[in-house]
Design an enzyme around this catalytic site. Sequence first.
Site, short mmCIF file in Angstrom:
data_model
loop_
_atom_site.label_atom_id
_atom_site.label_comp_id
_atom_site.label_asym_id
_atom_site.label_seq_id
_atom_site.Cartn_x
_atom_site.Cartn_y
_atom_site.Cartn_z
N HIS A 1 0.83 -1.20 0.00
CA HIS A 1 0.00 0.00 0.00
C HIS A 1 0.87 1.25 0.00
O HIS A 1 0.52 2.25 -0.65
CB HIS A 1 -0.94 0.00 1.21
CG HIS A 1 -2.08 0.96 1.08
ND1 HIS A 1 -2.09 2.19 1.69
CD2 HIS A 1 -3.26 0.87 0.39
CE1 HIS A 1 -3.22 2.81 1.41
NE2 HIS A 1 -3.95 2.04 0.61
N CYS A 2 1.99 1.20 0.69
CA CYS A 2 2.89 2.36 0.78
C CYS A 2 3.53 2.73 -0.55
O CYS A 2 3.87 3.89 -0.76
CB CYS A 2 4.00 2.09 1.78
SG CYS A 2 3.46 1.59 3.43
N ILE A 3 3.72 1.75 -1.43
CA ILE A 3 4.45 2.01 -2.68
C ILE A 3 3.50 2.19 -3.87
O ILE A 3 3.95 2.22 -5.01
CB ILE A 3 5.47 0.91 -2.98
CG1 ILE A 3 4.79 -0.44 -3.24
CG2 ILE A 3 6.49 0.81 -1.85
CD1 ILE A 3 5.72 -1.50 -3.83
#
Length: 368
Positions: free
Chosen positions: A356-358
């Site tokens: 989700h962060c990338i």
Amino acid sequence: MTTLTSTPRQDGYYMPAEWAPHSQTWMVWPQRPDNWRDNAAPAQAAFAAVAKAIARFEPVTVCASAEQYLAARAALDDPRIRVVEMSSDDAWVRDTGPTFVIDDNGGLRGVDWTFNAWGGKDGGLYADWQRDDEVARKILEIEYCDRYRTEGFVLEGGSIHVDGEGTLITTEECLLNRNRNPQLSREQIEAVLREHLAVDSIIWLPHGLFNDETDGHVDNFCCFVRPGEVLLAWTDDANDPNYARCQAAMAVLQRARDAKGRALIVHKIPIPGPLHASDAECAGVVALDGSQLRDPSIRLAGSYVNFLIVNGGIIAPAFGDPLDGEAERILREVFPEHDVVMVPGREILLGGGNIHCITQQQPAPFVR
């Protein structure tokens, strides 16, 4: 692209839920040697696997530096993956990219939050971060999207989740941290969120996961899976430092009501590990002044909640952990109409985040 002086709410725009249809997903290619081991080669392979998994469901655009463009283009050999040249400081587009907002008349715009590398000079993870603070504007220019710039108001996309029906969930640990917006009260921060995301109800969890170097981003801990339902990272081990955090979050969620007045259904998903980087993995990271220390003794903030919802699919991290299978089973139960794809996430976790962060979804405009 026009930089607007109004707010999304004033203009009838809002942030849709992640499960709303996407036109594409954005990523940024990793390369910095002080965060990604072995000159980022293992991380690049992991990012390529994530991009190709997403491309099964929707188009992907990957931003790569001039130095990395040809290598990225060769690694991302899929007709549904576009590679564009863009400078940046690191690869966390969830936090550096725009938060897209839509209206009911086919409009698409973007919120460009101020970015300070998760804390600026008070605990930030690297310096300088100026190129990362420009990523959102560059993406919006590529897409011909008008822009709302929150100059001086610091926020990362991973610190918020919305249900698309007026409810936002976040953590006090991050948004009320002195290294984000110390000049603002909780009420003032809420006012900015209400105006720029068009939400009416804000649920504050006390903390995120233990040792999350983003200061407790909610996207690594708890997320909406549909209106009225959330998925929460969980441990029953009273000796785990996450135990008290999970209990405190559950207490808040059980009392909470969303913008529609609904009580929340809370699904639990286990926390993997404890996970740690090996000596060899840490040795592969170049130590530079101002960058995050990598140490085998420090627990990694691994989480199965750090997945991306795409058109008809769930792209979720696996860690080579005994709990991978249970996590996949729970995701299939929670998302029965989605194809759950588990992708190796350890290399991304070693850099400080996960799938989700990338990634940053771009919603598909529609006319209601």
